[in-house]
Design a protein around this motif. Structure first.
Motif, PDB file in Angstrom:
ATOM      1  N   GLN A  57       4.322   6.914   2.532  1.00  0.00           N
ATOM      2  CA  GLN A  57       4.094   5.503   2.837  1.00  0.00           C
ATOM      3  C   GLN A  57       2.648   5.097   2.546  1.00  0.00           C
ATOM      4  O   GLN A  57       2.397   4.008   2.035  1.00  0.00           O
ATOM      5  N   ILE A  58       1.720   5.960   2.838  1.00  0.00           N
ATOM      6  CA  ILE A  58       0.312   5.686   2.545  1.00  0.00           C
ATOM      7  C   ILE A  58       0.105   5.619   1.039  1.00  0.00           C
ATOM      8  O   ILE A  58      -0.574   4.725   0.531  1.00  0.00           O
ATOM      9  N   MET A  59       0.708   6.544   0.316  1.00  0.00           N
ATOM     10  CA  MET A  59       0.536   6.576  -1.137  1.00  0.00           C
ATOM     11  C   MET A  59       1.169   5.366  -1.820  1.00  0.00           C
ATOM     12  O   MET A  59       0.691   4.920  -2.853  1.00  0.00           O
ATOM     13  N   ARG A  60       2.229   4.815  -1.251  1.00  0.00           N
ATOM     14  CA  ARG A  60       2.862   3.613  -1.809  1.00  0.00           C
ATOM     15  C   ARG A  60       2.139   2.341  -1.395  1.00  0.00           C
ATOM     16  O   ARG A  60       2.369   1.276  -1.960  1.00  0.00           O
ATOM     17  N   GLY A  61       1.289   2.431  -0.378  1.00  0.00           N
ATOM     18  CA  GLY A  61       0.584   1.251   0.107  1.00  0.00           C
ATOM     19  C   GLY A  61       1.318   0.535   1.226  1.00  0.00           C
ATOM     20  O   GLY A  61       0.940  -0.566   1.605  1.00  0.00           O
ATOM     21  N   ASP A  62       2.348   1.158   1.773  1.00  0.00           N
ATOM     22  CA  ASP A  62       3.088   0.560   2.883  1.00  0.00           C
ATOM     23  C   ASP A  62       2.339   0.694   4.207  1.00  0.00           C
ATOM     24  O   ASP A  62       2.647  -0.016   5.163  1.00  0.00           O
ATOM     25  N   ARG A  63       1.401   1.611   4.273  1.00  0.00           N
ATOM     26  CA  ARG A  63       0.560   1.818   5.460  1.00  0.00           C
ATOM     27  C   ARG A  63      -0.898   1.832   5.018  1.00  0.00           C
ATOM     28  O   ARG A  63      -1.206   2.174   3.889  1.00  0.00           O
ATOM     29  N   LYS A  64      -1.769   1.507   5.939  1.00  0.00           N
ATOM     30  CA  LYS A  64      -3.195   1.580   5.650  1.00  0.00           C
ATOM     31  C   LYS A  64      -3.604   3.047   5.494  1.00  0.00           C
ATOM     32  O   LYS A  64      -3.045   3.931   6.136  1.00  0.00           O
ATOM     33  N   VAL A  65      -4.607   3.270   4.667  1.00  0.00           N
ATOM     34  CA  VAL A  65      -5.104   4.630   4.445  1.00  0.00           C
ATOM     35  C   VAL A  65      -5.998   5.013   5.624  1.00  0.00           C
ATOM     36  O   VAL A  65      -7.002   4.337   5.885  1.00  0.00           O
ATOM     37  N   PRO A  66      -5.636   6.073   6.342  1.00  0.00           N
ATOM     38  CA  PRO A  66      -6.488   6.493   7.453  1.00  0.00           C
ATOM     39  C   PRO A  66      -7.793   7.102   6.947  1.00  0.00           C
ATOM     40  O   PRO A  66      -7.864   7.629   5.837  1.00  0.00           O
ATOM     41  N   ALA A  67      -8.820   7.037   7.766  1.00  0.00           N
ATOM     42  CA  ALA A  67     -10.129   7.557   7.385  1.00  0.00           C
ATOM     43  C   ALA A  67     -10.053   9.046   7.052  1.00  0.00           C
ATOM     44  O   ALA A  67     -10.722   9.515   6.128  1.00  0.00           O
ATOM     45  N   ARG A  68      -9.230   9.781   7.793  1.00  0.00           N
ATOM     46  CA  ARG A  68      -9.097  11.222   7.521  1.00  0.00           C
ATOM     47  C   ARG A  68      -8.616  11.472   6.106  1.00  0.00           C
ATOM     48  O   ARG A  68      -9.066  12.404   5.446  1.00  0.00           O
ATOM     49  N   ALA A  69      -7.682  10.641   5.634  1.00  0.00           N
ATOM     50  CA  ALA A  69      -7.156  10.811   4.274  1.00  0.00           C
ATOM     51  C   ALA A  69      -8.237  10.527   3.237  1.00  0.00           C
ATOM     52  O   ALA A  69      -8.347  11.228   2.222  1.00  0.00           O
ATOM     53  N   LEU A  70      -9.034   9.509   3.477  1.00  0.00           N
ATOM     54  CA  LEU A  70     -10.140   9.206   2.565  1.00  0.00           C
ATOM     55  C   LEU A  70     -11.129  10.361   2.501  1.00  0.00           C
ATOM     56  O   LEU A  70     -11.598  10.737   1.426  1.00  0.00           O
ATOM     57  N   VAL A  71     -11.436  10.948   3.650  1.00  0.00           N
ATOM     58  CA  VAL A  71     -12.381  12.064   3.694  1.00  0.00           C
ATOM     59  C   VAL A  71     -11.809  13.246   2.923  1.00  0.00           C
ATOM     60  O   VAL A  71     -12.522  13.895   2.153  1.00  0.00           O
ATOM     61  N   VAL A  72     -10.538  13.546   3.111  1.00  0.00           N
ATOM     62  CA  VAL A  72      -9.919  14.665   2.414  1.00  0.00           C
ATOM     63  C   VAL A  72      -9.969  14.466   0.899  1.00  0.00           C
ATOM     64  O   VAL A  72     -10.338  15.381   0.157  1.00  0.00           O
ATOM     65  N   VAL A  73      -9.642  13.280   0.437  1.00  0.00           N
ATOM     66  CA  VAL A  73      -9.651  13.006  -0.999  1.00  0.00           C
ATOM     67  C   VAL A  73     -11.073  13.041  -1.541  1.00  0.00           C
ATOM     68  O   VAL A  73     -11.332  13.625  -2.596  1.00  0.00           O
ATOM     69  N   MET A  74     -12.008  12.462  -0.816  1.00  0.00           N
ATOM     70  CA  MET A  74     -13.396  12.462  -1.286  1.00  0.00           C
ATOM     71  C   MET A  74     -13.985  13.867  -1.307  1.00  0.00           C
ATOM     72  O   MET A  74     -14.754  14.211  -2.212  1.00  0.00           O
ATOM     73  N   ASP A  75     -13.626  14.708  -0.336  1.00  0.00           N
ATOM     74  CA  ASP A  75     -14.077  16.097  -0.348  1.00  0.00           C
ATOM     75  C   ASP A  75     -13.512  16.850  -1.552  1.00  0.00           C
ATOM     76  O   ASP A  75     -14.190  17.700  -2.122  1.00  0.00           O
ATOM     77  N   GLU A  76     -12.293  16.544  -1.910  1.00  0.00           N
ATOM     78  CA  GLU A  76     -11.668  17.213  -3.051  1.00  0.00           C
ATOM     79  C   GLU A  76     -12.332  16.784  -4.352  1.00  0.00           C
ATOM     80  O   GLU A  76     -12.487  17.576  -5.277  1.00  0.00           O
ATOM     81  N   ILE A  77     -12.731  15.512  -4.446  1.00  0.00           N
ATOM     82  CA  ILE A  77     -13.390  15.019  -5.651  1.00  0.00           C
ATOM     83  C   ILE A  77     -14.784  15.628  -5.766  1.00  0.00           C
ATOM     84  O   ILE A  77     -15.231  15.983  -6.849  1.00  0.00           O
ATOM     85  N   ASP A  78     -15.463  15.757  -4.658  1.00  0.00           N
ATOM     86  CA  ASP A  78     -16.830  16.271  -4.638  1.00  0.00           C
ATOM     87  C   ASP A  78     -16.823  17.717  -4.944  1.00  0.00           C
ATOM     88  O   ASP A  78     -16.940  18.442  -5.649  1.00  0.00           O
TER      89      ASP A  78
END
Length: 78
Positions: A57-78
């Protein structure tokens, strides 16, 4: 029984199905699939601590992206 494609048929057309589903994703969802092309919702759910359904649901945009998910993705990019 009412499925349009059997599991075997879906497996053989996995790339086409993946590209079709990718077009329905939010920008965040496309970033997640770019980082983890195989089983992105499962990996996101494990790393964030949410269910696979919520990750979808988050990936489709049906729910707001939680801060934890943003941190996980940003850590993976870094």
């Amino acid at each position: 029984m009412g499925e349009s494609l059997s599991r075997r048929a879906r497996a053989s057309t996995g790339l086409k199905e993946h590209l079709f589903l990718k077009s329905r994703l939010s920008p965040f969802g496309r970033a997640v699939v770019g980082i983890w092309p195989d089983n992105a919702p499962k990996i996101l759910s494990e790393r964030v601590g949410i269910s696979i359904r919520n990750a979808n649901q988050i990936m489709r945009g049906d729910r707001k992206v939680p801060a934890r998910a943003l941190v996980v993705v940003m850590d993976e990019i870094d």
